[in-house]
Design a protein around this motif. Structure first.
Motif, PDB file in Angstrom:
ATOM      1  N   ILE A  47     -17.382   0.350  -1.767  1.00  0.00           N
ATOM      2  CA  ILE A  47     -16.409   0.185  -2.838  1.00  0.00           C
ATOM      3  C   ILE A  47     -15.624  -1.090  -2.543  1.00  0.00           C
ATOM      4  O   ILE A  47     -15.022  -1.230  -1.477  1.00  0.00           O
ATOM      5  CB  ILE A  47     -15.477   1.397  -2.935  1.00  0.00           C
ATOM      6  CG1 ILE A  47     -16.283   2.631  -3.352  1.00  0.00           C
ATOM      7  CG2 ILE A  47     -14.340   1.128  -3.921  1.00  0.00           C
ATOM      8  CD1 ILE A  47     -15.489   3.905  -3.405  1.00  0.00           C
ATOM      9  N   PHE A  48     -15.674  -2.043  -3.478  1.00  0.00           N
ATOM     10  CA  PHE A  48     -14.932  -3.292  -3.290  1.00  0.00           C
ATOM     11  C   PHE A  48     -13.840  -3.375  -4.340  1.00  0.00           C
ATOM     12  O   PHE A  48     -14.063  -3.113  -5.522  1.00  0.00           O
ATOM     13  CB  PHE A  48     -15.863  -4.509  -3.313  1.00  0.00           C
ATOM     14  CG  PHE A  48     -16.652  -4.721  -4.572  1.00  0.00           C
ATOM     15  CD1 PHE A  48     -16.278  -5.691  -5.496  1.00  0.00           C
ATOM     16  CD2 PHE A  48     -17.796  -3.976  -4.841  1.00  0.00           C
ATOM     17  CE1 PHE A  48     -17.009  -5.910  -6.655  1.00  0.00           C
ATOM     18  CE2 PHE A  48     -18.541  -4.186  -5.997  1.00  0.00           C
ATOM     19  CZ  PHE A  48     -18.148  -5.153  -6.898  1.00  0.00           C
ATOM     20  N   LEU A  49     -12.638  -3.701  -3.895  1.00  0.00           N
ATOM     21  CA  LEU A  49     -11.466  -3.643  -4.758  1.00  0.00           C
ATOM     22  C   LEU A  49     -10.616  -4.896  -4.615  1.00  0.00           C
ATOM     23  O   LEU A  49     -10.664  -5.586  -3.596  1.00  0.00           O
ATOM     24  CB  LEU A  49     -10.619  -2.408  -4.431  1.00  0.00           C
ATOM     25  CG  LEU A  49     -10.158  -2.222  -2.982  1.00  0.00           C
ATOM     26  CD1 LEU A  49      -8.850  -1.434  -2.949  1.00  0.00           C
ATOM     27  CD2 LEU A  49     -11.196  -1.440  -2.165  1.00  0.00           C
ATOM     28  N   ASN A  50      -9.857  -5.184  -5.657  1.00  0.00           N
ATOM     29  CA  ASN A  50      -8.903  -6.282  -5.574  1.00  0.00           C
ATOM     30  C   ASN A  50      -7.737  -5.875  -4.681  1.00  0.00           C
ATOM     31  O   ASN A  50      -7.593  -4.707  -4.313  1.00  0.00           O
ATOM     32  CB  ASN A  50      -8.432  -6.700  -6.969  1.00  0.00           C
ATOM     33  CG  ASN A  50      -7.682  -5.606  -7.693  1.00  0.00           C
ATOM     34  OD1 ASN A  50      -8.131  -4.458  -7.766  1.00  0.00           O
ATOM     35  ND2 ASN A  50      -6.532  -5.945  -8.252  1.00  0.00           N
ATOM     36  N   HIS A  51      -6.915  -6.851  -4.300  1.00  0.00           N
ATOM     37  CA  HIS A  51      -5.925  -6.617  -3.245  1.00  0.00           C
ATOM     38  C   HIS A  51      -4.545  -7.104  -3.688  1.00  0.00           C
ATOM     39  O   HIS A  51      -4.032  -8.102  -3.183  1.00  0.00           O
ATOM     40  CB  HIS A  51      -6.382  -7.352  -1.985  1.00  0.00           C
ATOM     41  CG  HIS A  51      -5.696  -6.926  -0.730  1.00  0.00           C
ATOM     42  ND1 HIS A  51      -4.905  -5.798  -0.627  1.00  0.00           N
ATOM     43  CD2 HIS A  51      -5.679  -7.506   0.510  1.00  0.00           C
ATOM     44  CE1 HIS A  51      -4.452  -5.691   0.602  1.00  0.00           C
ATOM     45  NE2 HIS A  51      -4.903  -6.715   1.319  1.00  0.00           N
ATOM     46  N   PRO A  52      -3.901  -6.387  -4.643  1.00  0.00           N
ATOM     47  CA  PRO A  52      -2.634  -6.895  -5.166  1.00  0.00           C
ATOM     48  C   PRO A  52      -1.403  -6.603  -4.315  1.00  0.00           C
ATOM     49  O   PRO A  52      -0.367  -7.232  -4.519  1.00  0.00           O
ATOM     50  CB  PRO A  52      -2.518  -6.192  -6.527  1.00  0.00           C
ATOM     51  CG  PRO A  52      -3.295  -4.927  -6.360  1.00  0.00           C
ATOM     52  CD  PRO A  52      -4.419  -5.250  -5.420  1.00  0.00           C
ATOM     53  N   SER A  53      -1.485  -5.625  -3.360  1.00  0.00           N
ATOM     54  CA  SER A  53      -0.236  -5.260  -2.693  1.00  0.00           C
ATOM     55  C   SER A  53      -0.456  -4.613  -1.331  1.00  0.00           C
ATOM     56  O   SER A  53      -1.571  -4.237  -0.951  1.00  0.00           O
ATOM     57  CB  SER A  53       0.568  -4.292  -3.573  1.00  0.00           C
ATOM     58  OG  SER A  53       0.112  -2.962  -3.382  1.00  0.00           O
ATOM     59  N   TRP A  54       0.663  -4.419  -0.638  1.00  0.00           N
ATOM     60  CA  TRP A  54       0.706  -3.736   0.658  1.00  0.00           C
ATOM     61  C   TRP A  54       0.258  -2.288   0.540  1.00  0.00           C
ATOM     62  O   TRP A  54      -0.219  -1.689   1.508  1.00  0.00           O
ATOM     63  CB  TRP A  54       2.150  -3.816   1.179  1.00  0.00           C
ATOM     64  CG  TRP A  54       2.426  -3.084   2.451  1.00  0.00           C
ATOM     65  CD1 TRP A  54       2.334  -3.588   3.711  1.00  0.00           C
ATOM     66  CD2 TRP A  54       2.873  -1.723   2.582  1.00  0.00           C
ATOM     67  NE1 TRP A  54       2.696  -2.612   4.628  1.00  0.00           N
ATOM     68  CE2 TRP A  54       3.030  -1.468   3.961  1.00  0.00           C
ATOM     69  CE3 TRP A  54       3.153  -0.704   1.666  1.00  0.00           C
ATOM     70  CZ2 TRP A  54       3.459  -0.236   4.450  1.00  0.00           C
ATOM     71  CZ3 TRP A  54       3.569   0.533   2.150  1.00  0.00           C
ATOM     72  CH2 TRP A  54       3.721   0.753   3.528  1.00  0.00           C
TER      73      TRP A  54
END
Length: 251
Positions: A47-54
């Motif tokens: 599963i690959f996901l974007n990384h907007p936050s902590w």
């Protein structure tokens, strides 16, 4: 390479902690309707996901075991960060050295060991750093595409995350899965072609989620976790007491 160890009792405790922690800080965690992915149980999963936050690792762990309870979850983590948050080393995370040839080899070696087992899932943030969800293209680091070019029996699943304020004091966590991508011989070992394909899948998923966020229609989402609502503090306490005195429901 050895598969990173997971402590079952520590994982159970930490997942319970995550539920309480997310409920305390967010209005809800919502999954786009119809977004529960149908992935074969006998195939390794990435599963690959974007990384907007902590918050992403905590949200990811909750989703991993809530939606894929039969799979053990692993994820790479910057080695220096893992040394600061050592608890994650016992939850399936493994340290890598970014921007180095040695780190790339170690990432590939450990990831391949994990994905030889069909009861495992690997979660990756290929952007490699915090990025605004509106960034286009998302700017993937080459690690995910390089891994894809060396696999032949695996499913890649894009996941978009956003944190948005709607009608309450606390933000909503909004997530959406994209269409699964099956690793085949079609693209072979062409890392550039794989990167384009995976980035395109992420862009489609993020754009679809962004449209839903803008529409602000809660009925388009399934609530996976409910958190805090209302203005809070003394104001809501007074409203609650007044509703009780009048024998009315409190909203």
């Amino acid at each position: 390479a050895a598969v990173p160890a997971i402590s079952p009792w520590l994982l159970r405790w930490f997942l319970a902690y995550i539920r309480l922690y997310l409920r305390r800080h967010f209005r809800s965690l919502r999954l786009a309707q119809g977004g529960r992915p149908a992935v074969p149980d006998d195939v390794p999963l990435i599963i690959f996901l974007n990384h907007p936050s902590w918050w992403d690792p905590l949200v990811g762990l909750f989703l991993a075991y809530h939606l894929f309870p039969t799979r053990w979850t692993h994820a790479p983590m910057d080695l220096q960060s893992l040394q600061r948050y050592r608890i994650f080393a016992r939850l399936g995370f493994f340290g890598i050295q970014p921007d180095s040839t040695r780190g790339a080899r170690e990432f590939l070696r450990i990831s391949q060991a994990i994905l030889r087992r069909s009861d495992r899932a690997l979660w990756i943030t290929p952007q490699g750093a915090f990025c605004d969800p509106r960034r286009r293209p998302p700017g993937f680091q080459p690690g995910l595409a390089f891994l894809a070019a060396h696999l032949r029996n695996c499913v890649f699943l894009p996941l978009a995350l956003e944190y948005a304020f709607w009608e309450e004091r606390f933000a909503e966590i909004l997530v959406r899965f994209g269409e699964p991508i099956y690793a085949t011989d079609e693209l072979g070992r062409d890392v550039s072609a794989w990167n384009d394909r995976l980035e395109s899948a992420m862009i489609r998923t993020q754009d679809a989620l962004a449209e839903q966020v803008l529409r602000r229609r809660p009925e388009e989402f399934e609530i996976l976790l409910s958190g805090r609502v209302g203005i809070g503090g003394l104001y809501d306490l007074g409203r609650r007491l007044r509703a009780a005195w009048r024998r009315e429901g409190f909203r």
